[in-house]
Scaffold this motif. Structure first.
Motif, mmCIF file in Angstrom:
data_model
loop_
_atom_site.group_PDB
_atom_site.id
_atom_site.type_symbol
_atom_site.label_atom_id
_atom_site.label_comp_id
_atom_site.label_asym_id
_atom_site.label_seq_id
_atom_site.Cartn_x
_atom_site.Cartn_y
_atom_site.Cartn_z
ATOM 1 N N THR A 34 68.958 106.328 32.426
ATOM 2 C CA THR A 34 69.595 106.346 31.938
ATOM 3 C C THR A 34 69.615 104.933 30.688
ATOM 4 O O THR A 34 71.153 105.527 29.676
ATOM 5 N N GLU A 63 69.312 107.499 25.121
ATOM 6 C CA GLU A 63 69.404 108.324 24.983
ATOM 7 C C GLU A 63 68.517 109.693 25.497
ATOM 8 O O GLU A 63 69.333 110.221 25.026
ATOM 9 N N ARG A 64 67.038 109.476 25.083
ATOM 10 C CA ARG A 64 66.528 110.241 24.831
ATOM 11 C C ARG A 64 65.139 109.743 25.762
ATOM 12 O O ARG A 64 64.604 108.958 26.525
ATOM 13 N N ARG A 65 64.182 111.171 26.679
ATOM 14 C CA ARG A 65 63.243 111.128 27.402
ATOM 15 C C ARG A 65 62.063 111.879 27.172
ATOM 16 O O ARG A 65 62.337 113.272 26.375
ATOM 17 N N ALA A 66 60.970 111.590 26.458
ATOM 18 C CA ALA A 66 59.551 112.759 25.826
ATOM 19 C C ALA A 66 58.862 111.623 26.182
ATOM 20 O O ALA A 66 59.056 110.813 27.470
ATOM 21 N N ASN A 85 61.938 121.829 19.517
ATOM 22 C CA ASN A 85 62.680 121.388 20.125
ATOM 23 C C ASN A 85 62.872 120.101 19.154
ATOM 24 O O ASN A 85 64.074 119.312 19.001
ATOM 25 N N ASN A 90 67.244 120.244 19.074
ATOM 26 C CA ASN A 90 66.847 118.666 20.056
ATOM 27 C C ASN A 90 67.646 119.461 21.628
ATOM 28 O O ASN A 90 68.843 118.443 21.439
ATOM 29 N N GLU A 139 61.570 105.509 27.565
ATOM 30 C CA GLU A 139 61.546 107.095 26.796
ATOM 31 C C GLU A 139 60.778 107.364 26.910
ATOM 32 O O GLU A 139 60.843 108.898 26.501
ATOM 33 N N LYS A 172 67.540 120.095 25.079
ATOM 34 C CA LYS A 172 66.576 120.336 26.068
ATOM 35 C C LYS A 172 66.473 121.829 27.137
ATOM 36 O O LYS A 172 67.945 121.986 27.343
#
Length: 247
Positions: free
Chosen positions: A51, A69-72, A157, A161, A20, A163
């Motif tokens: 994922t 669920e998210r990528r940062a 962001n 939220n 993530e 992308k």
């Protein structure tokens, strides 16, 4: 004796945090395998993508899936997971303590405060513009524009939220500020100001990880990350093109 379910839960949590927050797949998989090996399980099987993660133990009914669920990008968290893993390998902490530390890390706020992130964006924008173009005259305005663009990117962001929208809007703002700065005589080169100011938005880490994943044989995650980085770059480019078209 350590329960296999507890090992799997710890491995899944560690892997999810790393993926993530910008880790390449090979590092995340290696960390999970080391945790299992240090827990007495040397046959852990892992299938990881950007994922989700699937973990199982041969000759065992234990198998679990963890959704991502998210990528940062937060390499501080990646480094912290590796640090805890090394401490667990050296028996400085137990598996239960390891899991608790990971749970706390997962819920932690970003390590760097907002003002420091803005300062970092400013210091990236101006000096890189000068390094690329040799233009010392626009150093100040590029530094301010880059910081302002990052502020827009950060708050969009947090609010929306969604992308790619944040990159698009931030690049539009950067383009408008650059054009107006030159028209008002504050700046001298629109191109140089824009080149430097968008640097904090450029997806450098995802692109690097995409190449590393492909070279390491992760032919699902590598191209997926490459497409993700390409879409971010396109959002930035479309925002700048929008400004040039209408201003």
């Amino acid at each position: 004796m350590i329960e296999t379910s507890q090992v799997i839960n710890t491995c899944l949590l560690a892997g999810r945090i790393m993926i993530e927050n910008g880790s390449e797949m090979s590092r995340a998989e290696d960390t999970m395998k080391r945790i299992a090996t240090n827990s007495g399980i040397s046959t852990l099987k892992i299938f990881a993508t950007i994922t989700g993660i699937i973990i199982s133990i041969p000759n065992s009914t234990n198998s679990q899936v963890e959704e991502i669920e998210r990528r940062a990008i937060d390499l501080e968290k990646v480094s912290a997971v590796n640090t805890y893993s090394r401490r667990y390998a050296e028996k400085e902490i137990t598996l239960e303590e390891f899991y608790q530390k990971l749970s706390t890390l997962d819920e932690a706020t970003p390590f760097f405060p907002f003002w420091l992130q803005v300062l970092g964006a400013a210091l990236v924008s101006g000096p890189l513009m000068t390094a690329f173009s040799g233009n010392m005259v626009d150093l100040g305005i590029t530094t301010l524009t880059g910081a302002f663009g990052f502020i827009i990117f950060y708050f969009i962001n947090r609010i929306l939220n969604i992308k790619y929208i944040s990159e698009f809007v931030a690049s539009i703002v950067i383009g408008i500020v650059a054009v107006l700065a030159v028209r008002w005589g504050v700046g001298h080169s629109v191109d140089d100001i824009i080149i430097g100011s968008v640097m904090p938005l450029v997806p450098g880490v995802p692109l690097t990880n995409a190449v590393r994943d492909i070279l390491n044989g992760h032919l699902v995650s590598g191209p997926a990350r490459g497409v993700e980085a390409l879409l971010s770059a396109c959002a930035i480019g479309f925002g700048i093109a929008f400004v040039f078209r209408f201003l």
